[in-house]
Motif scaffolding. Structure first.
Motif, PDB file in Angstrom:
ATOM      1  N   LYS A  33       0.837  -1.200   0.000  1.00 24.81           N
ATOM      2  CA  LYS A  33       0.000   0.000   0.000  1.00 24.81           C
ATOM      3  C   LYS A  33       0.878   1.259   0.000  1.00 24.81           C
ATOM      4  N   THR A  34       1.894   1.253   0.855  1.00 27.76           N
ATOM      5  CA  THR A  34       2.774   2.419   0.967  1.00 27.76           C
ATOM      6  C   THR A  34       3.549   2.643  -0.328  1.00 27.76           C
ATOM      7  N   ASN A  36       2.648   1.678  -3.367  1.00 21.65           N
ATOM      8  CA  ASN A  36       1.666   2.127  -4.345  1.00 21.65           C
ATOM      9  C   ASN A  36       1.397   3.629  -4.189  1.00 21.65           C
ATOM     10  N   GLU A  93      -6.736  -4.047   0.688  1.00 18.78           N
ATOM     11  CA  GLU A  93      -6.244  -3.327  -0.482  1.00 18.78           C
ATOM     12  C   GLU A  93      -7.237  -2.231  -0.857  1.00 18.78           C
ATOM     13  N   ASP A  94      -6.739  -1.227  -1.543  1.00 17.99           N
ATOM     14  CA  ASP A  94      -7.574  -0.108  -1.972  1.00 17.99           C
ATOM     15  C   ASP A  94      -7.898  -0.229  -3.452  1.00 17.99           C
ATOM     16  N   MET A 103      -4.752   9.060   1.257  1.00 16.80           N
ATOM     17  CA  MET A 103      -3.634   8.114   1.347  1.00 16.80           C
ATOM     18  C   MET A 103      -3.056   8.125   2.754  1.00 16.80           C
ATOM     19  N   LYS A 106      -5.329   6.386   5.202  1.00 17.65           N
ATOM     20  CA  LYS A 106      -5.296   4.932   5.005  1.00 17.65           C
ATOM     21  C   LYS A 106      -3.993   4.328   5.555  1.00 17.65           C
ATOM     22  N   LEU A 107      -2.908   5.040   5.414  1.00 11.49           N
ATOM     23  CA  LEU A 107      -1.644   4.537   5.961  1.00 11.49           C
ATOM     24  C   LEU A 107      -1.631   4.598   7.493  1.00 11.49           C
ATOM     25  N   GLY A 110      -3.496   1.644   8.510  1.00 14.04           N
ATOM     26  CA  GLY A 110      -2.678   0.462   8.295  1.00 14.04           C
ATOM     27  C   GLY A 110      -1.646   0.264   9.377  1.00 14.04           C
TER      28      GLY A 110
END
Length: 156
Positions: A33-34, A36, A93-94, A103, A106-107, A110
């Motif tokens: 994720k990071t 991306n 996952e996004d 972002m 979301k991080l 996470g």
């Protein structure tokens, strides 16, 4: 069977490896994720976020190996496929590419989820006096706390 003189019975080693597998899955999914978001962030905060995300995904990549090797040190097999990770991860996952501020949110989520997985795994490791696993998980919790704090600070 005992682990290399460590005195932890097989049942507990399996439980510890299971908790570490969740930590591994969360770490790997957060890494993806990071990375991306690093590739796809845009806007006025691009330079600083691009660099921050890069710093964080590099740290996560190194952690994946450290956690997997700790699982192996228990005498068990580390999961190594996205299918296996999807079965135990708490990090989803996004779809699409969110805006920079989303972002960051979301991080933060996470890192908080990964920290919770570390805390859960820590409980059993501490109970059976698995100090190497406790040490690893303590360090992972500190990293996730700091990363979440740094990300949250960019939103203020």
């Amino acid at each position: 069977m005992k682990t290399n003189g460590g005195g932890i019975d097989k049942k507990h080693r399996e439980q510890i490896a299971s908790g570490l597998s969740r930590v591994l899955a969360d770490t790997f999914m957060l890494y993806l994720k990071t990375h991306n978001f690093h590739w796809n962030v845009k806007g006025p905060t691009f330079p600083s976020l691009h660099l921050l995300f890069e710093t964080q995904y590099n740290e996560l990549w190194l952690a994946v190996d450290e956690v997997a090797e700790r699982i192996r040190a228990t005498g068990l097999t580390a999961p190594g496929t996205t299918r296996a990770f999807h079965q135990v991860t708490s990090i989803l996952e996004d779809e699409g590419v969110p805006r920079a501020e989303e972002m960051i949110r979301k991080l933060v989520e996470g890192h908080e989820a990964a920290e919770r997985s570390c805390r859960e795994a820590f409980k059993l490791a501490d109970e059976v006096r698995d100090q190497p696993t406790c040490d690893l998980l303590t360090r992972r919790m500190m990293v996730h706390e700091k990363a979440a704090w740094m990300l949250r600070s960019t939103l203020e």
